[in-house]
Design a protein around this motif. Structure first.
Motif, short mmCIF file in Angstrom:
data_model
loop_
_atom_site.label_atom_id
_atom_site.label_comp_id
_atom_site.label_asym_id
_atom_site.label_seq_id
_atom_site.Cartn_x
_atom_site.Cartn_y
_atom_site.Cartn_z
N MET A 178 0.85 -1.17 0.00
CA MET A 178 0.00 0.00 0.00
C MET A 178 0.89 1.23 0.00
O MET A 178 1.89 1.29 0.69
CB MET A 178 -0.91 0.00 1.23
CG MET A 178 -1.76 1.23 1.27
SD MET A 178 -2.98 1.24 2.56
CE MET A 178 -3.93 -0.14 2.07
N LEU A 179 0.51 2.22 -0.75
CA LEU A 179 1.24 3.47 -0.86
C LEU A 179 0.64 4.49 0.08
O LEU A 179 -0.58 4.65 0.14
CB LEU A 179 1.16 3.97 -2.30
CG LEU A 179 1.76 5.34 -2.59
CD1 LEU A 179 3.26 5.31 -2.39
CD2 LEU A 179 1.43 5.75 -4.01
N ARG A 180 1.48 5.18 0.84
CA ARG A 180 1.01 6.23 1.75
C ARG A 180 1.64 7.54 1.31
O ARG A 180 2.85 7.61 1.11
CB ARG A 180 1.46 5.89 3.16
CG ARG A 180 1.02 6.88 4.19
CD ARG A 180 1.50 6.43 5.54
NE ARG A 180 0.84 7.19 6.56
CZ ARG A 180 0.90 6.89 7.84
NH1 ARG A 180 1.60 5.86 8.24
NH2 ARG A 180 0.26 7.63 8.71
N MET A 181 0.84 8.57 1.10
CA MET A 181 1.36 9.87 0.66
C MET A 181 0.62 11.01 1.34
O MET A 181 -0.49 10.83 1.83
CB MET A 181 1.29 10.02 -0.86
CG MET A 181 -0.01 9.67 -1.48
SD MET A 181 -0.20 10.02 -3.25
CE MET A 181 1.17 9.29 -4.03
N THR A 182 1.26 12.13 1.36
CA THR A 182 0.67 13.34 1.92
C THR A 182 0.40 14.31 0.78
O THR A 182 1.25 14.51 -0.07
CB THR A 182 1.65 14.00 2.93
OG1 THR A 182 1.96 13.04 3.94
CG2 THR A 182 1.04 15.23 3.56
N VAL A 183 -0.80 14.87 0.76
CA VAL A 183 -1.17 15.82 -0.28
C VAL A 183 -1.75 17.08 0.37
O VAL A 183 -2.27 17.03 1.48
CB VAL A 183 -2.20 15.23 -1.27
CG1 VAL A 183 -1.61 14.10 -2.06
CG2 VAL A 183 -3.44 14.79 -0.56
N ASN A 184 -1.63 18.16 -0.33
CA ASN A 184 -2.20 19.42 0.13
C ASN A 184 -3.59 19.60 -0.46
O ASN A 184 -3.95 18.93 -1.42
CB ASN A 184 -1.31 20.60 -0.28
CG ASN A 184 0.01 20.58 0.46
OD1 ASN A 184 0.07 20.25 1.64
ND2 ASN A 184 1.08 20.91 -0.24
N THR A 185 -4.32 20.55 0.08
CA THR A 185 -5.65 20.86 -0.42
C THR A 185 -5.56 21.25 -1.90
O THR A 185 -4.66 21.97 -2.30
CB THR A 185 -6.26 22.01 0.38
OG1 THR A 185 -6.30 21.60 1.75
CG2 THR A 185 -7.66 22.34 -0.08
N GLU A 186 -6.48 20.73 -2.68
CA GLU A 186 -6.62 20.95 -4.12
C GLU A 186 -5.54 20.26 -4.95
O GLU A 186 -5.51 20.43 -6.15
CB GLU A 186 -6.73 22.44 -4.45
CG GLU A 186 -7.99 23.06 -3.87
CD GLU A 186 -8.20 24.49 -4.29
OE1 GLU A 186 -7.50 24.97 -5.20
OE2 GLU A 186 -9.09 25.12 -3.72
N GLU A 187 -4.69 19.46 -4.34
CA GLU A 187 -3.81 18.61 -5.12
C GLU A 187 -4.60 17.37 -5.50
O GLU A 187 -5.64 17.09 -4.92
CB GLU A 187 -2.58 18.19 -4.31
CG GLU A 187 -1.54 19.26 -4.17
CD GLU A 187 -0.28 18.73 -3.52
OE1 GLU A 187 0.78 19.25 -3.87
OE2 GLU A 187 -0.36 17.83 -2.68
N TYR A 188 -4.10 16.62 -6.47
CA TYR A 188 -4.82 15.43 -6.88
C TYR A 188 -3.85 14.28 -7.13
O TYR A 188 -2.66 14.48 -7.28
CB TYR A 188 -5.68 15.68 -8.12
CG TYR A 188 -4.91 16.04 -9.37
CD1 TYR A 188 -4.45 15.04 -10.22
CD2 TYR A 188 -4.65 17.36 -9.70
CE1 TYR A 188 -3.75 15.36 -11.36
CE2 TYR A 188 -3.95 17.68 -10.84
CZ TYR A 188 -3.49 16.68 -11.67
OH TYR A 188 -2.80 17.00 -12.79
N ILE A 189 -4.42 13.11 -7.16
CA ILE A 189 -3.69 11.90 -7.50
C ILE A 189 -4.31 11.37 -8.78
O ILE A 189 -5.52 11.22 -8.89
CB ILE A 189 -3.82 10.85 -6.38
CG1 ILE A 189 -3.15 11.36 -5.11
CG2 ILE A 189 -3.21 9.52 -6.82
CD1 ILE A 189 -3.38 10.48 -3.91
N GLN A 190 -3.47 11.09 -9.76
CA GLN A 190 -3.91 10.55 -11.04
C GLN A 190 -3.64 9.05 -11.05
O GLN A 190 -2.52 8.62 -10.76
CB GLN A 190 -3.14 11.21 -12.18
CG GLN A 190 -3.58 10.82 -13.55
CD GLN A 190 -4.87 11.52 -13.96
OE1 GLN A 190 -5.13 12.65 -13.58
NE2 GLN A 190 -5.67 10.83 -14.75
N ILE A 191 -4.65 8.25 -11.33
CA ILE A 191 -4.51 6.79 -11.42
C ILE A 191 -4.83 6.40 -12.85
O ILE A 191 -5.97 6.54 -13.30
CB ILE A 191 -5.46 6.08 -10.43
CG1 ILE A 191 -5.14 6.54 -9.00
CG2 ILE A 191 -5.34 4.58 -10.57
CD1 ILE A 191 -6.12 6.05 -7.97
N GLY A 192 -3.84 5.92 -13.55
CA GLY A 192 -4.02 5.60 -14.96
C GLY A 192 -4.30 6.87 -15.75
O GLY A 192 -3.90 7.97 -15.37
#
Length: 90
Positions: A1-15
């Motif tokens: 499992m991947l654990r990451m920290t993101v800020n408000t209005e950031e996004y994660i792209q999957i595929g």
């Protein structure tokens, strides 16, 4: 499992066609926006748990819980320099 920290209005792209946008929140709640094709089913864990009919069905559902305290390697290190009145921390 991947654990990451993101800020408000950031996004994660999957595929190429799935995007999870983090809108903010509080300590115990996070608001997200999901940009997912209509062909993909999206369900909250609570909905899956409520629809599990047997104990075996309930056990098949993945359960994730927030760690009450961060592991040592993730904690901020506090360095105190005492040279009179000055104190510093990182």
């Amino acid at each position: 499992m991947l654990r990451m920290t993101v800020n408000t209005e950031e996004y994660i792209q999957i595929g190429d066609d799935i995007r999870i946008v983090f809108l903010g929140g509080s300590r115990n709640h996070t608001k997200v926006m999901l940009d997912v094709p209509k062909e993909i089913n999206v369900a909250r864990s609570r909905a899956l748990e409520n629809h599990a009919k047997t104990a075996a069905d309930h056990e098949k559902i993945a359960h994730y819980h927030a760690a009450p305290e961060l592991e040592e390697k993730y904690r901020k290190k506090k360095i105190v320099v005492n040279d009179g009145a000055k104190t510093a921390s990182r």
